[in-house]
Each structure stands twice: as C-alpha cells, then as structure tokens.
Design a protein around this motif. Structure first.
Motif, mmCIF file in Angstrom:
data_model
loop_
_atom_site.group_PDB
_atom_site.id
_atom_site.type_symbol
_atom_site.label_atom_id
_atom_site.label_comp_id
_atom_site.label_asym_id
_atom_site.label_seq_id
_atom_site.Cartn_x
_atom_site.Cartn_y
_atom_site.Cartn_z
ATOM 1 N N GLY A 1 -6.207 11.033 0.924
ATOM 2 C CA GLY A 1 -6.998 12.099 0.338
ATOM 3 C C GLY A 1 -6.732 12.340 -1.122
ATOM 4 O O GLY A 1 -7.087 13.402 -1.656
ATOM 5 N N THR A 2 -6.123 11.320 -1.796
ATOM 6 C CA THR A 2 -5.841 11.495 -3.221
ATOM 7 C C THR A 2 -6.922 10.894 -4.099
ATOM 8 O O THR A 2 -6.873 11.015 -5.320
ATOM 9 C CB THR A 2 -4.498 10.849 -3.585
ATOM 10 O OG1 THR A 2 -4.526 9.459 -3.214
ATOM 11 C CG2 THR A 2 -3.365 11.530 -2.842
ATOM 12 N N GLY A 3 -7.882 10.219 -3.481
ATOM 13 C CA GLY A 3 -8.988 9.658 -4.259
ATOM 14 C C GLY A 3 -8.537 8.567 -5.188
ATOM 15 O O GLY A 3 -7.705 7.743 -4.863
ATOM 16 N N GLY A 4 -9.059 8.568 -6.390
ATOM 17 C CA GLY A 4 -8.707 7.540 -7.366
ATOM 18 C C GLY A 4 -9.673 6.383 -7.310
ATOM 19 O O GLY A 4 -10.380 6.180 -6.330
ATOM 20 N N PRO A 5 -9.734 5.599 -8.394
ATOM 21 C CA PRO A 5 -10.668 4.494 -8.452
ATOM 22 C C PRO A 5 -10.251 3.366 -7.523
ATOM 23 O O PRO A 5 -9.101 3.225 -7.178
ATOM 24 C CB PRO A 5 -10.579 4.050 -9.917
ATOM 25 C CG PRO A 5 -9.229 4.501 -10.379
ATOM 26 C CD PRO A 5 -8.935 5.739 -9.625
ATOM 27 N N VAL B 1 0.820 -1.215 0.000
ATOM 28 C CA VAL B 1 0.000 0.000 0.000
ATOM 29 C C VAL B 1 0.858 1.271 0.000
ATOM 30 O O VAL B 1 0.351 2.352 0.294
ATOM 31 C CB VAL B 1 -0.977 0.004 1.201
ATOM 32 C CG1 VAL B 1 -1.984 -1.127 1.060
ATOM 33 C CG2 VAL B 1 -0.243 -0.113 2.530
ATOM 34 N N ASN B 2 2.128 1.155 -0.332
ATOM 35 C CA ASN B 2 2.963 2.351 -0.479
ATOM 36 C C ASN B 2 2.534 3.092 -1.742
ATOM 37 O O ASN B 2 2.349 2.491 -2.799
ATOM 38 C CB ASN B 2 4.433 1.954 -0.590
ATOM 39 C CG ASN B 2 4.886 1.087 0.576
ATOM 40 O OD1 ASN B 2 4.556 -0.090 0.631
ATOM 41 N ND2 ASN B 2 5.641 1.657 1.495
ATOM 42 N N LEU B 3 2.394 4.409 -1.645
ATOM 43 C CA LEU B 3 1.865 5.207 -2.755
ATOM 44 C C LEU B 3 2.899 6.115 -3.402
ATOM 45 O O LEU B 3 2.690 6.586 -4.522
ATOM 46 C CB LEU B 3 0.688 6.064 -2.261
ATOM 47 C CG LEU B 3 -0.505 5.295 -1.683
ATOM 48 C CD1 LEU B 3 -1.564 6.278 -1.181
ATOM 49 C CD2 LEU B 3 -1.104 4.354 -2.710
ATOM 50 N N ASP B 4 3.999 6.392 -2.706
ATOM 51 C CA ASP B 4 4.997 7.314 -3.247
ATOM 52 C C ASP B 4 5.982 6.574 -4.144
ATOM 53 O O ASP B 4 6.359 5.433 -3.856
ATOM 54 C CB ASP B 4 5.768 7.991 -2.115
ATOM 55 C CG ASP B 4 4.885 8.910 -1.300
ATOM 56 O OD1 ASP B 4 3.799 9.266 -1.782
ATOM 57 O OD2 ASP B 4 5.274 9.245 -0.159
ATOM 58 N N ALA C 1 -7.404 -8.592 -6.218
ATOM 59 C CA ALA C 1 -8.584 -7.884 -5.719
ATOM 60 C C ALA C 1 -8.365 -7.364 -4.305
ATOM 61 O O ALA C 1 -8.745 -6.224 -3.981
ATOM 62 C CB ALA C 1 -9.799 -8.814 -5.766
ATOM 63 N N ASP C 2 -7.733 -8.165 -3.448
ATOM 64 C CA ASP C 2 -7.481 -7.726 -2.073
ATOM 65 C C ASP C 2 -6.511 -6.546 -2.040
ATOM 66 O O ASP C 2 -6.715 -5.573 -1.305
ATOM 67 C CB ASP C 2 -6.893 -8.876 -1.253
ATOM 68 C CG ASP C 2 -7.899 -9.991 -1.007
ATOM 69 O OD1 ASP C 2 -9.099 -9.769 -1.258
ATOM 70 O OD2 ASP C 2 -7.481 -11.080 -0.570
ATOM 71 N N GLU C 3 -5.455 -6.631 -2.838
ATOM 72 C CA GLU C 3 -4.471 -5.550 -2.835
ATOM 73 C C GLU C 3 -5.065 -4.283 -3.433
ATOM 74 O O GLU C 3 -4.817 -3.174 -2.929
ATOM 75 C CB GLU C 3 -3.225 -5.985 -3.602
ATOM 76 C CG GLU C 3 -2.049 -5.054 -3.412
ATOM 77 C CD GLU C 3 -0.745 -5.654 -3.888
ATOM 78 O OE1 GLU C 3 -0.136 -5.074 -4.804
ATOM 79 O OE2 GLU C 3 -0.346 -6.706 -3.357
ATOM 80 N N ASP C 4 -5.853 -4.425 -4.506
ATOM 81 C CA ASP C 4 -6.499 -3.252 -5.095
ATOM 82 C C ASP C 4 -7.429 -2.570 -4.094
ATOM 83 O O ASP C 4 -7.488 -1.337 -4.025
ATOM 84 C CB ASP C 4 -7.286 -3.653 -6.339
ATOM 85 C CG ASP C 4 -6.390 -4.014 -7.512
ATOM 86 O OD1 ASP C 4 -5.179 -3.706 -7.450
ATOM 87 O OD2 ASP C 4 -6.898 -4.601 -8.494
ATOM 88 N N GLY D 1 -1.163 3.890 -8.335
ATOM 89 C CA GLY D 1 -2.276 3.124 -8.873
ATOM 90 C C GLY D 1 -2.280 1.691 -8.396
ATOM 91 O O GLY D 1 -2.475 1.409 -7.211
ATOM 92 N N ALA D 2 -2.046 0.749 -9.307
ATOM 93 C CA ALA D 2 -2.105 -0.670 -8.970
ATOM 94 C C ALA D 2 -0.953 -1.107 -8.088
ATOM 95 O O ALA D 2 -1.035 -2.148 -7.430
ATOM 96 C CB ALA D 2 -2.125 -1.517 -10.248
#
Length: 607
Positions: A603-607, A511-514, A589-592, A566-567
C-alpha cells in the motif's frame, strides 16, 4: 499404484539390453565423478586456492557448522550463536564425516568432495538391488535417468548443497510407486518421503503429491494412514525439536530472507524456475514423439507416468510457494524437484524407446533417442570434467601459482587474506554475502558472524523485526572488523570532504522493502580494500574497524531507505549481475515489476 499397472519393460526385451543402457549411463557418471576427487587427492593442501570453488559458498556454511558440531557438540557457525540455519540430513552427514576424518579444513573438504561423488554413484548403482526381481526394468531405467539428470544439473547436486542426499531415495521411490503391489509398500514409501523431507523441508510437498495420487485412485482411506505413518511423525518431531532447541520450528535462514517483504510479490523466481526447466522442455519433444509412436504402434504402457505426475506436481507447487512466500532469489539447489522431474521424464522416454524395440516397430527412432540420451550425458560429463582435468595437470606440472586479481574469486581472495596473516589474535568479524568460505577456511583464525542472519538465531530475527538489529550486533558481539563484498558500495561526502561509507546488510532480497541494519564508517576505519574478478561475479572487498563506526548521517539513512523501497538494495550493490544475455537469470525489468507489485501489496504505491 493400481494392481493393473504394468511392471518394468516389456518381457520381450532381453535383460541384457535394458541393463546395458543402465551400465553405460552409470559408467559415464562414474567417469565424471572420479575427476574432482582424483584432482583433490593429488593436490597439495598449499594449492587449495586452485580448487576452493569446487563447492559453492553456501556449502561452506554447512561445513563450518558441521565441523563445530563434531568438534564441540554445538550447532553454530560463529562459535557462540546456536543456529538451525540449514537442512538437517546433509548437516548430520557432514558432521558424521567430520567426526571420522577430523575437522581440519583441507581433509574435511576433500572428504566431502569424495562423499558427494560416492553418493551420486551409489544412487545410480542402487538399481542392482532389484536386478533379480520383476522391478528390474523400472529400477534400471529410473537409475539411468537419474545419472543423466545429475550431470544435467551439476550445480544442484554436485557443489556441496543438500539435494545430493535426495538422490539416494529416488530409485527406491520410483520402484515403489510403479510396483503393482505398491499398496503393500506404503510404509516403506512413507520412510522414503521422510528421508526426502529431512533432505530439504520443502520436500514435504512430495508427501502431499503422493497423497493426491492415492486419493485419485479411490482406494481405502487407510492407505493414507500408512502413507503418513512415518513422514508425519518425523516432520512433527523435527519442528518440535527445532522449536525446543532454537526457538524456531523451521530454519532461521529461510525466515531471515522474508523480513520486510510482502507475500505474493516474488513472481520473477517462478519465471526462473520455469527457465531452469529448459532441459526438461527440450526433452519433452522426444517424449511426445515417442508417446505418439508407441500409441500408434500399439505398444503404449503407462509405466513412469504416475511418478512423473508426482514429481512434476511437487515441483510446480514448490515453485509457486517460492513465488508467493519468499523474497530472495532461488539458487540452483532450490530447483531440485524440477531436476528430479527431469530424471523421471528421461526414464519415461527410455521406457517408450525400449517398448518400440520390443514391438519391433520404429526401432531406428528408439535407437536414435537412446543414443541421444547417452550422448547428452557424455557431453555434460565432458563439461564437468574440464575443470578438474585442468587443475590436475596444473598440479602435476607446476604446483601452486599466483592468480591475478582479475581472475580471482571471492573465496580465493579469502584464502589469500588468511595466508597473509591479516586476521591475528582470533578476531570476531562480521560479514554477509560471500562469507561462507572465509568462515570455514578461517575457523582456526577467526570467528565469523553471518550478518544476513542465515546462521544466526531467533533473537536476531526478533531484533530485525522490531528495528533493533544494529543494537543487537553492537551489544551481542565484540566485533573487530565489519567486512563487505560489493560491486558498488555507497559513499557520501560531508561538507569537509570526508568520506562516509554506507553499509546495509542484507542486500540479496528481490522484493524486500524495509531498510536492513546499516552501519557507517569513515575512511580512517578502512583497514583493507581489494578488487577481484571481473563482471559479473567480481567485486571489491572492504574491511572496516567496527569500533570506529560512526552514527549514520540523515543522508545515509535516506539513501538506504530510498534504495530499499525503490529499485532495491541488490540492484544498487551488485549492478553487474543483471541483464546478462543469454545466460543470466537476473533481469532488471522483471525485478522492477515485482517490486512494484510488492509496493502495491503493502500500500505504499510508487512507480
């Protein structure tokens, strides 16, 4: 820990019967433990490629640091960066072992495998310490439950990682908790809790779990002071020493994994932890059946229920912590508390079975359950022995043989690279995922910088947090090669048709986003490329000349940033590891879902 707590098995059960169950469990474990050490002792060092995967890759980080600590007095993997990226007790044991047998890779590897087997066997044999005491029943059955659990969870305990040392405290801890005089032994219990904390620092939750039990019993508050008399000073000393020596009170390996990830998002690892408890869930059926039978027959006693409450509570808290405050996967050795909860449950089941036998009620059911427990252990022992027996036969018949690329593991590939002389003049190289074996087996040929940060330092953590990690690598080390193993490596083509290889590291976060540190290379810098293995664990190794790196194009930066937000870079880089049914634990599916939660929390939203 009440004085009214019954001790051990009912007195009507003959000593020979309760000891026989332990002896059988111990002998099955001993037979299993002999396989790998015997195979290694009869294997020529030249055939190391066949047995290198007896230990998981992360175990080789331990061995590399331990060898350097024993030989040079420095806690370092790359020979330059001082690190605390490990659990302390196992590292110190391995450093002591290296001081005895030497730091050459083969003898230390063999000695480590022997040590692992010896600790597992000794932990179960410790029951003999109480054979002439009122605690004999608890000790024998607790040790038998431990023997069964060790073979039920071999990847947790027998592949070179730190939970192996926790086994030594298991039987003594259960004996103390179940003793009628437990309140007189709280200082000894505190020492055991300190041992478990040093085995893995998340073992500190066991201290809280035992404290809650004492509070629930409404005893004098002074009992808590005795309970904390050793474990709390040891924990504080550990944190203070780490801050003084390494500028980080806790291992940098855990902190590095959480950079760029929000809290309360990694719920998929909780599902894995629960899934990893499936053996416990199956055993729960036996447990509930015997609880009902003993209650109905009037032979029910609460022995081992307090211990079960302590270990299960700690396992649940640990699982919730990793779901809420971690960002990577949890590997099998993380679920050591669940594995030892399984051992307590087996002990409780065996206790109930012997209670039925003593009461001469439903003896057929009790015998059937005890036979099933030993049959389960025997089956797991056979599975554990399968590989060393095959390796032993191969060594006796044919010696070293070539392994086809399609069957090659990444550590076997590392050994081939080292044997080929690819690394000359002791280069400094950088590598992230799957680097442990190369660092250890090649410690006389190269210096390896671990690019995920697991064995780096607080300066690297700071550089990551402020976006300067690329500059840190460029200026901190004189790197010859940048090495990467991937299932998929992003490549872009420029207007002239040239290839741009885009390498981001680390990529293991769920779940790292950077975007992590990223380097780009042209095709002219590619020194080595070889595919190995097969899905899901295969991949391709690339070696680039670091001096030939070039500034990443805007398109390359955008590709990594989009994947990270994203993914995820893990799905991008290791796609074959996902959605393997029925034995997999990596589900897209679990990771998504968790990544959507992470984006929402940030707070970045996204699908």
């Amino acid at each position: 820990m009440s004085p009214r707590e019954p001790q051990g098995l009912p007195s009507a059960v003959p000593q020979k019967l309760r000891a026989a169950f332990w002896w059988l469990a111990l002998l099955i474990l001993l037979a299993a433990m002999l396989g790998r050490p015997l195979s290694l002792l009869l294997t020529e060092p030249a055939a190391v490629q066949r047995v290198v995967d007896y230990l998981v890759d992360d175990a080789y980080y331990y061995l590399g640091i331990a060898a350097n600590l024993a030989e040079y007095g420095e806690s370092t993997l790359d020979g330059d960066t001082r690190t605390n990226g490990y659990q302390p007790l196992w590292l110190l044991m391995l450093a002591g072992l290296a001081a005895i047998v030497g730091t050459n890779p083969w003898p230390l590897f063999v000695a480590t495998s022997v040590l692992i087997a010896a600790i597992a066997a000794l932990s179960v044999a410790l029951a003999l310490r109480w054979r002439r005491t009122p605690s004999a029943g608890v000790a024998f059955i607790a040790a038998a439950g431990l023997a069964i659990a060790v073979l039920q969870y071999p990847t947790v305990f027998l592949t070179g990682m730190e939970p192996i040392v926790a086994l030594l405290a298991f039987v003594p801890m259960l004996v103390l908790i179940e003793s009628p005089a437990a309140q007189r032994h709280l200082v000894a219990l505190s020492a055991l809790l300190a041992w478990l904390f040093l085995a893995r620092i998340d073992g500190l939750v066991l201290s809280a779990s035992v404290a809650l039990l004492l509070i629930a019993e409404r005893g004098p508050p002074a009992r808590l002071l005795r309970l904390f008399s050793i474990v709390v000073p040891v924990a504080l000393a550990y944190f203070a020493n780490n801050q003084w020596l390494f500028a980080s009170p806790v291992p940098v390996s855990g902190l590095a994994k959480n950079i760029g990830a929000p809290a309360l998002a990694n719920w998929g690892v909780l599902e894995y932890a629960i899934g990893a408890k499936r053996p416990l869930q199956v055993m729960a059926g036996f447990w509930l059946l015997l609880e009902f039978a003993c209650w109905r027959r009037g032979c029910w006693t609460p022995t081992f229920l307090k211990s079960l409450l302590v270990w299960v509570t700690a396992a649940i808290v640990q699982s919730l912590y990793y779901a809420a405050f971690s960002a990577w996967l949890i590997w099998p050795w993380y679920i050591w508390l669940s594995a030892l909860s399984f051992a307590v449950l087996v002990a409780r089941i065996a206790h109930l079975a012997f209670s039925l036998i003593a009461a001469k009620r439903d003896q057929w059911l009790a015998a059937l359950v005890l036979i099933a427990l030993l049959a389960t252990e025997t089956d797991k022992a056979r599975s554990y022995l399968r590989r060393p027996i095959a390796d032993l036969k191969a060594s006796l018949r044919q010696g070293p043989v070539a392994i086809p690329d399609t069957a090659l593991s990444f550590n076997q590939l590392s050994l081939e690279m080292l044997d080929s002389g690819f690394f000359f003049a002791y280069p400094r190289v950088a590598m992230g995922d799957r680097a442990g074996g190369l660092a250890y087996w090649g410690r006389r040929q190269l210096s390896l910088v671990q690019t995920e940060g697991l064995t780096l330092d607080a300066a690297y953590l700071l550089a990551r947090k402020v976006g300067k990690a690329e500059h840190w690598f460029e200026t901190r080390f004189a790197l010859r090669y940048w090495i990467v193993d991937r299932g998929h490596l992003p490549m872009l083509r420029d207007a002239g048709g040239g290839i741009e290889y885009v390498i981001a590291d680390p990529i293991q976060g769920r779940v790292n986003l950077d975007p992590p540190p990223t380097f780009c290379f042209g095709h002219d810098t590619l020194e080595y490329q070889r595919s190995y293995g097969a899905a899901p664990t295969g991949g391709t190794r690339y070696v680039f000349t670091f001096a030939g790196r070039r500034p990443c194009s805007p398109a390359a930066r955008a590709l990594i940033a989009e994947a990270a937000a994203g993914a995820g870079l893990r799905q991008l880089s290791l796609p074959a590891e996902y959605d393997i049914v029925p034995k997999g634990f990596l589900y897209t599916a679990d990771e998504d879902r968790d990544r959507r939660i992470a984006r929402q929390r940030r707070g970045t939203g996204g699908p």
